[in-house]
Design an enzyme around this catalytic site. Structure first.
Site, PDB file in Angstrom:
ATOM      1  CB  SER A   8     -18.453  42.529   4.733  1.00  0.00           C
ATOM      2  OG  SER A   8     -18.448  42.885   6.087  1.00  0.00           O
ATOM      3  CG  HIS A  33     -13.729  41.047   5.247  1.00  0.00           C
ATOM      4  ND1 HIS A  33     -12.384  41.280   5.080  1.00  0.00           N
ATOM      5  CD2 HIS A  33     -14.180  42.036   6.058  1.00  0.00           C
ATOM      6  CE1 HIS A  33     -12.037  42.367   5.750  1.00  0.00           C
ATOM      7  NE2 HIS A  33     -13.112  42.844   6.363  1.00  0.00           N
ATOM      8  CG  ASP A  35     -15.409  43.469   9.239  1.00  0.00           C
ATOM      9  OD1 ASP A  35     -14.229  43.787   9.004  1.00  0.00           O
ATOM     10  OD2 ASP A  35     -16.327  43.616   8.424  1.00  0.00           O
ATOM     11  CG  MET A  37     -15.401  45.440  14.618  1.00  0.00           C
ATOM     12  SD  MET A  37     -16.648  46.630  14.117  1.00  0.00           S
ATOM     13  CE  MET A  37     -16.582  46.396  12.322  1.00  0.00           C
ATOM     14  CG  HIS A  66     -10.518  43.769   9.061  1.00  0.00           C
ATOM     15  ND1 HIS A  66     -11.374  44.703   8.518  1.00  0.00           N
ATOM     16  CD2 HIS A  66      -9.491  44.476   9.615  1.00  0.00           C
ATOM     17  CE1 HIS A  66     -10.890  45.915   8.737  1.00  0.00           C
ATOM     18  NE2 HIS A  66      -9.759  45.799   9.401  1.00  0.00           N
ATOM     19  CG  MET A  68     -11.038  46.520  12.584  1.00  0.00           C
ATOM     20  SD  MET A  68     -12.624  46.818  11.813  1.00  0.00           S
ATOM     21  CE  MET A  68     -13.069  45.135  11.421  1.00  0.00           C
ATOM     22  CG  MET A 137      -9.370  50.086   7.087  1.00  0.00           C
ATOM     23  SD  MET A 137     -10.487  48.694   6.827  1.00  0.00           S
ATOM     24  CE  MET A 137     -12.105  49.476   6.963  1.00  0.00           C
ATOM     25  CG  ASP A 176     -13.110  46.370   4.829  1.00  0.00           C
ATOM     26  OD1 ASP A 176     -14.310  46.399   4.491  1.00  0.00           O
ATOM     27  OD2 ASP A 176     -12.721  45.968   5.947  1.00  0.00           O
TER      28      ASP A 176
HETATM   29  C1  DX5 Z   1     -16.053  48.366   7.938  1.00  0.00           C
HETATM   30  C2  DX5 Z   1     -16.116  46.895   7.718  1.00  0.00           C
HETATM   31  C3  DX5 Z   1     -16.577  46.453   6.364  1.00  0.00           C
HETATM   32  C4  DX5 Z   1     -17.988  46.774   6.017  1.00  0.00           C
HETATM   33  C5  DX5 Z   1     -17.989  47.098   4.555  1.00  0.00           C
HETATM   34  O1  DX5 Z   1     -15.608  48.582   9.253  1.00  0.00           O
HETATM   35  O2  DX5 Z   1     -14.804  46.392   7.896  1.00  0.00           O
HETATM   36  O3  DX5 Z   1     -16.320  45.083   6.177  1.00  0.00           O
HETATM   37  O4  DX5 Z   1     -18.880  45.770   6.318  1.00  0.00           O
HETATM   38  O5  DX5 Z   1     -19.262  47.141   4.021  1.00  0.00           O
HETATM   39  P1  DX5 Z   1     -19.948  48.426   3.361  1.00  0.00           P
HETATM   40  O6  DX5 Z   1     -20.106  48.145   1.879  1.00  0.00           O
HETATM   41  O7  DX5 Z   1     -21.271  48.520   4.002  1.00  0.00           O
HETATM   42  O8  DX5 Z   1     -19.095  49.618   3.606  1.00  0.00           O
HETATM   43 ZN    ZN Z   2     -13.315  44.616   7.404  1.00  0.00          ZN
END
Ligand code: DX5
Ligand code: ZN
Length: 221
Positions: A8, A33, A35, A37, A66, A68, A137, A176
């Site tokens: 991530s 990955h 993220d 947001m 990903h 969001m 998730m 995830d």
């Molecule tokens: C959650 C994220 C994850 C997060 C997972 O919203 O999408 O990618 O970084 O990492 P950990 O291990 O800290 O839950």
């Molecule tokens: Zn994610």
């Protein structure tokens, strides 16, 4: 086939980026990955279009994007998805799930539908032919460092059963959220294929990336 790792990237410290990517390449990390947001669908803002594009210039490891974000429909192409990459959208973020999945595939990337902990598996039923992967998730999205929602394991198991019984066992399952070494073992047993390694799996205090990756691989064989 052994499980695949997608670190991530929002957990990667900027100062570790260049050396960290070299290590990921050396260790055969399968995906990065990302993220994304928007502060609407989730109560946080993270990573964006330029981040993804700049990352592609630094490494050949394919991205696992990903999203969001609300209304991802027209924004998907902003990321210029590449063949071999994944793009995930959340079920609740578009009124036109099937069309969005098809538009991801049209870019050459693999289409993934993401389900929050409270989103039932039945929303997959009518789009099974449009899916390359399902993103389950295992925490509520938005932040690293949360605890796994306990019923997630059974959900992974039921998702795997559903895919196999419908003849879609080629559709991969990504997990995830709090994919710790310990949770990765049970998630693997439940049927997960791709593991997002965040603060509890790959970016672990006191461990080098070589150490955390080796230990993580051992958990998802
Ligand atoms: C959650 C994220 C994850 C997060 C997972 O919203 O999408 O990618 O970084 O990492 P950990 O291990 O800290 O839950
Ligand atoms: Zn994610």
């Amino acid at each position: 086939m052994p499980g695949k790792i997608a670190p991530s990237m929002m957990c990667m410290r900027l100062e570790d980026m260049v050396e960290g990517l070299k290590t990921f390449e050396k260790e055969g990390i399968e995906y990065l990955h990302i993220d994304v947001m928007d502060g609407h669908f989730v109560p946080n803002m993270q990573l964006g279009v330029d981040y993804a594009k700049n990352l592609r210039a630094l490494t050949n490891i394919p991205l696992d994007i990903h999203l969001m974000i609300e209304n991802p429909d027209e924004k998907i192409r902003w990321f210029d998805p590449q063949p071999g990459e994944y793009v995930a959208v959340h079920y609740e973020t578009t009124k036109h799930v099937q069309r969005v999945l098809a538009s991801i595939r049209a870019t050459g990337a693999k289409a993934m539908l993401a389900l929050n902990p409270a989103t039932p598996l039945c929303v997959l039923e009518e789009v099974l032919p449009d899916l390359d992967a399902v993103l389950i998730m295992t925490v509520n999205p938005g932040f690293a460092g949360q605890k796994m929602v306990p019923q997630s394991l059974d959900k992974i198991r039921r998702c795997k059963e559903m895919l196999v019984s419908r003849g879609y066992d080629n559709v991969e399952i990504e997990v995830d959220g709090n994919v710790s070494f310990e949770n990765a073992v049970t998630m693997r047993e439940a049927g997960a294929d791709i593991f997002v390694g965040g603060s509890s799996g790959i970016f672990v205090k006191g461990m080098t990336f070589e150490e955390s990756i080796a230990k993580f691989r051992g958990c998802i064989e």
